[in-house]
Design a protein around this motif. Structure first.
Motif, short mmCIF file in Angstrom:
data_model
loop_
_atom_site.label_atom_id
_atom_site.label_comp_id
_atom_site.label_asym_id
_atom_site.label_seq_id
_atom_site.Cartn_x
_atom_site.Cartn_y
_atom_site.Cartn_z
N PRO A 138 0.81 -1.23 0.00
CA PRO A 138 0.00 0.00 0.00
C PRO A 138 0.84 1.28 0.00
O PRO A 138 0.38 2.32 -0.47
CB PRO A 138 -0.83 -0.12 1.29
N PHE A 139 2.07 1.22 0.49
CA PHE A 139 2.90 2.42 0.58
C PHE A 139 3.40 2.90 -0.78
O PHE A 139 4.01 3.96 -0.87
CB PHE A 139 4.08 2.18 1.53
N ARG A 140 3.12 2.13 -1.81
CA ARG A 140 3.50 2.56 -3.16
C ARG A 140 2.54 3.61 -3.71
O ARG A 140 2.84 4.26 -4.70
CB ARG A 140 3.51 1.36 -4.11
N PHE A 141 1.38 3.75 -3.07
CA PHE A 141 0.34 4.58 -3.65
C PHE A 141 0.06 5.83 -2.83
O PHE A 141 0.53 5.96 -1.69
CB PHE A 141 -0.95 3.75 -3.80
N LYS A 146 -3.80 4.15 -0.63
CA LYS A 146 -2.99 3.54 0.43
C LYS A 146 -3.82 3.21 1.66
O LYS A 146 -3.77 2.10 2.19
CB LYS A 146 -1.84 4.48 0.81
N ASN A 147 -4.59 4.20 2.15
CA ASN A 147 -5.36 4.00 3.38
C ASN A 147 -6.38 2.89 3.25
O ASN A 147 -6.60 2.10 4.18
CB ASN A 147 -6.05 5.31 3.78
N ARG A 148 -7.02 2.80 2.11
CA ARG A 148 -8.05 1.79 1.92
C ARG A 148 -7.47 0.40 1.72
O ARG A 148 -8.03 -0.60 2.19
CB ARG A 148 -8.97 2.20 0.75
N ILE A 149 -6.33 0.33 1.04
CA ILE A 149 -5.67 -0.97 0.89
C ILE A 149 -5.21 -1.49 2.25
O ILE A 149 -5.35 -2.67 2.56
CB ILE A 149 -4.47 -0.86 -0.08
N GLU A 150 -4.67 -0.58 3.06
CA GLU A 150 -4.20 -0.98 4.39
C GLU A 150 -5.34 -1.58 5.22
O GLU A 150 -5.16 -2.61 5.89
CB GLU A 150 -3.61 0.23 5.13
N GLU A 151 -6.51 -0.95 5.16
CA GLU A 151 -7.65 -1.47 5.94
C GLU A 151 -8.12 -2.81 5.38
O GLU A 151 -8.45 -3.73 6.14
CB GLU A 151 -8.79 -0.47 5.97
N ILE A 225 5.92 6.95 -4.79
CA ILE A 225 6.08 8.34 -4.35
C ILE A 225 7.29 8.52 -3.44
O ILE A 225 7.46 9.57 -2.84
CB ILE A 225 4.82 8.84 -3.62
N SER A 226 8.16 7.49 -3.34
CA SER A 226 9.30 7.61 -2.44
C SER A 226 10.22 8.75 -2.85
O SER A 226 10.83 9.41 -2.02
CB SER A 226 10.09 6.30 -2.41
N GLN A 227 10.33 9.02 -4.17
CA GLN A 227 11.17 10.12 -4.63
C GLN A 227 10.64 11.45 -4.11
O GLN A 227 11.39 12.33 -3.69
CB GLN A 227 11.23 10.15 -6.16
#
Length: 305
Positions: A138-141, A146-151, A225-227
């Motif tokens: 999820p941290f790729r988005f 991200k929040n919804r994938i995590e849940e 979005i790490s960059q």
């Protein structure tokens, strides 16, 4: 539609509403079982299968029992469903599909905790993008996804998610609607797709040849979005933009900060037009760097000429 309380509704609203009211008299034709008994000794396995789907108008989920008995017979039956109107804020279809998947995870978790016997849960979506989102990190988005994938990953096991064809997804009825008389005898709605009564080897599987191309599509649409994080972490913001509700006030305060930074405090009084323009240009660049940080980095690396 911006109508006043005493204005008559246009036909585009009035006609389908009258049809809906006319169908109410047929609701007594629809009956839903309120009791299921899976305590007999010939029951080998009980599963919950949750299907989700979305459209621009609505999204929802529907859950079924899948009961396997010792003689090899498999029966399916409707448990419950839930639907919601799509938000007024326009969202892309993949994001709406993701909201449907989250609703599916939440409802199945609630049903599973209510049932006092052993069972396993499976989830189905006809969205290839959502299926791969749930399988990934999820941290790729960006935050919404991200929040919804995590849940979803917290409530369910990603390995329990499956991809099914849209025509075989009973939750499609939730997102597009159906008349009462059609609903009454709709086998897909009351018992799920035909393959649900077969062994798992006959369940639909996502085509492997499309996986690599879909991954490329996901990477291009939802870039890591790490960059951007590196760019933002290495430089502090001049001001906390969230504390300002007025653009002009933000530009004025920024101009005074620039006066201080560049040792031009000899200037007195209100800021002039040139200072406001420089402040505006500064924040435009900042927002561009925050939003398109990785794209800007790529362009800077591109050889000129």
């Amino acid at each position: 539609m911006g109508l006043l309380w005493d204005q008559e509704m246009p036909q585009i609203v009035k006609k389908p509403f009258k049809e809906w009211c006319h169908e109410l008299k047929d609701l007594h034709l629809v009956s839903i079982p309120r009791f299921y008994d899976f305590t007999d000794s010939n029951v080998v396995d009980v599963q919950l299968h949750s299907f989700s789907n979305s459209s621009k108008k609505a999204y929802g989920t529907v859950i079924y029992f899948r009961v396997v008995r010792t003689d090899g017979t498999i029966s399916t039956s409707f448990v419950t469903s839930k639907s919601r109107v799509a938000p007024l804020k326009t969202l892309s279809l993949p994001r709406l599909e993701l909201m449907g998947a989250l609703l599916s995870a939440r409802l199945c978790d609630k049903v599973s905790k209510t049932l006092k016997f052993e069972k396993s849960c499976f989830f189905h979506t006809d969205s290839s993008i959502v299926y791969h989102w749930i399988q990934g990190d999820p941290f790729r988005f960006k935050p919404f996804v991200k929040n919804r994938i995590e849940e979803i990953q917290k409530l369910t096991e990603p390995s329990k998610w499956h991809h099914c064809p849209g025509k075989e997804n009973p939750a499609d009825i939730l997102s597009r609607g159906i008349s009462v008389r059609e609903l009454k005898d709709d086998e897909l709605w009351w018992h799920g797709p035909p393959w649900l009564k077969q062994t798992e080897q006959f369940w639909p599987k996502i085509e492997k040849q499309n996986v690599s191309s879909l991954n490329l599509e996901l990477k291009s649409k939802f870039r890591d979005i790490s960059q951007n994080k590196v760019i933002l972490e290495n430089r502090e913001k001049l001001l906390n933009i969230a504390k300002f509700s007025c653009y002009l006030k933000l530009f004025r305060v920024t101009a005074f900060v620039f006066r201080y930074i560049y040792n031009t405090l000899r200037k007195r009084g209100a800021v002039n037009t040139e200072e406001l323009k420089k402040s505006e240009e500064y924040w435009i660049r900042e927002i561009q760097k925050e939003t398109y940080g990785s794209e800007i980095t790529d362009l800077e690396k591109t050889p000129k000429g």
